[in-house]
Scaffold this motif. Structure first.
Motif, PDB file in Angstrom:
ATOM      1  N   ALA A 272       0.822  -1.209   0.000  1.00 11.09           N
ATOM      2  CA  ALA A 272       0.000   0.000   0.000  1.00 11.09           C
ATOM      3  C   ALA A 272       0.857   1.261   0.000  1.00 11.09           C
ATOM      4  O   ALA A 272       0.485   2.263  -0.611  1.00 11.09           O
TER       5      ALA A 272
ATOM      6  N   ARG B 252      -4.479   2.751  -3.320  1.00 12.18           N
ATOM      7  CA  ARG B 252      -4.378   2.397  -1.901  1.00 12.18           C
ATOM      8  C   ARG B 252      -5.782   2.344  -1.288  1.00 12.18           C
ATOM      9  O   ARG B 252      -6.115   1.440  -0.540  1.00 12.18           O
ATOM     10  N   GLU B 253      -6.625   3.312  -1.662  1.00 17.56           N
ATOM     11  CA  GLU B 253      -8.004   3.326  -1.169  1.00 17.56           C
ATOM     12  C   GLU B 253      -8.774   2.116  -1.697  1.00 17.56           C
ATOM     13  O   GLU B 253      -9.534   1.485  -0.965  1.00 17.56           O
TER      14      GLU B 253
ATOM     15  N   ARG C 199      -7.746  -0.849   0.331  1.00 14.67           N
ATOM     16  CA  ARG C 199      -8.341  -0.792   1.666  1.00 14.67           C
ATOM     17  C   ARG C 199      -9.814  -1.188   1.631  1.00 14.67           C
ATOM     18  O   ARG C 199     -10.316  -1.853   2.527  1.00 14.67           O
ATOM     19  N   ASP C 200     -10.520  -0.812   0.563  1.00 12.22           N
ATOM     20  CA  ASP C 200     -11.952  -1.061   0.471  1.00 12.22           C
ATOM     21  C   ASP C 200     -12.295  -2.362  -0.242  1.00 12.22           C
ATOM     22  O   ASP C 200     -13.470  -2.642  -0.477  1.00 12.22           O
TER      23      ASP C 200
ATOM     24  N   ARG D  73     -16.499  -0.415   6.381  1.00  6.89           N
ATOM     25  CA  ARG D  73     -16.170   0.534   7.456  1.00  6.89           C
ATOM     26  C   ARG D  73     -17.094   0.358   8.660  1.00  6.89           C
ATOM     27  O   ARG D  73     -16.655   0.392   9.806  1.00  6.89           O
TER      28      ARG D  73
ATOM     29  N   ASP E 134      -7.474   2.199  10.117  1.00  5.09           N
ATOM     30  CA  ASP E 134      -6.211   2.430   9.433  1.00  5.09           C
ATOM     31  C   ASP E 134      -5.336   1.177   9.393  1.00  5.09           C
ATOM     32  O   ASP E 134      -4.119   1.258   9.348  1.00  5.09           O
TER      33      ASP E 134
ATOM     34  N   LEU F 153      -4.538  -0.603   7.129  1.00  5.53           N
ATOM     35  CA  LEU F 153      -3.692  -0.638   5.951  1.00  5.53           C
ATOM     36  C   LEU F 153      -2.881   0.629   5.819  1.00  5.53           C
ATOM     37  O   LEU F 153      -2.209   0.844   4.836  1.00  5.53           O
ATOM     38  N   ASP F 154      -2.906   1.462   6.831  1.00  5.40           N
ATOM     39  CA  ASP F 154      -2.163   2.725   6.799  1.00  5.40           C
ATOM     40  C   ASP F 154      -0.694   2.437   7.059  1.00  5.40           C
ATOM     41  O   ASP F 154      -0.342   1.790   8.034  1.00  5.40           O
TER      42      ASP F 154
END
Length: 136
Positions: A8, A16-17, A20-21, A120, A131, A133-134
């Protein structure tokens, strides 16, 4: 988790979003369960196309029920692949072992809430940090 965070980190923000989704979640380890490939494919497609899914389910005590769900994530854990979904009958998030699902079929109707929103809401309900995957 570490590998996904590293991947990511090098992706553009939009990708990246999307990562994450996505509807894929990976647990501690992955072993092969006795899930027919056609069932796994049907569930995977329903997650990807955001279609309502109908199936018969047998719980650990052998009780059977009919379910209509909004499938939004497919996770791989120690024992078996798991489906995370919003259950219309229970009006709540539920988790289903794929080896206990019978006669799964995608319905023509798509569910009304975007998969990313369901993810979410589920993460919040499960106490999972948004976060995860942040990589910052």
């Amino acid at each position: 988790r570490d590998a996904l965070a590293r991947i990511a980190h090098v992706l553009p923000a939009a990708r990246r979003e999307a990562l994450r989704d996505s509807g894929l979640r990976v647990g501690p380890s992955c072993t092969t369960a006795k899930v027919p490939p056609a069932r796994l494919q049907a569930v995977r497609e329903a997650v990807g196309t955001q279609q309502r899914l109908q199936f018969a389910y047998e719980d650990a005590q052998g009780r059977r029920s009919e379910r209509v769900v909004w499938p939004f994530a497919l996770g791989y854990f120690d024992e078996v692949p798991m489906l995370a979904a919003w259950c219309e009958g229970r009006e709540d998030f539920r988790h289903f072992r794929l080896d206990r699902i019978r006669h799964a079929r995608a319905l023509e109707e798509h569910y009304l809430v975007p998969r990313a929103t369901l993810l979410r809401r589920w993460q919040k309900a499960q106490g999972i940090a948004p976060d995860w995957l942040d990589c910052s």
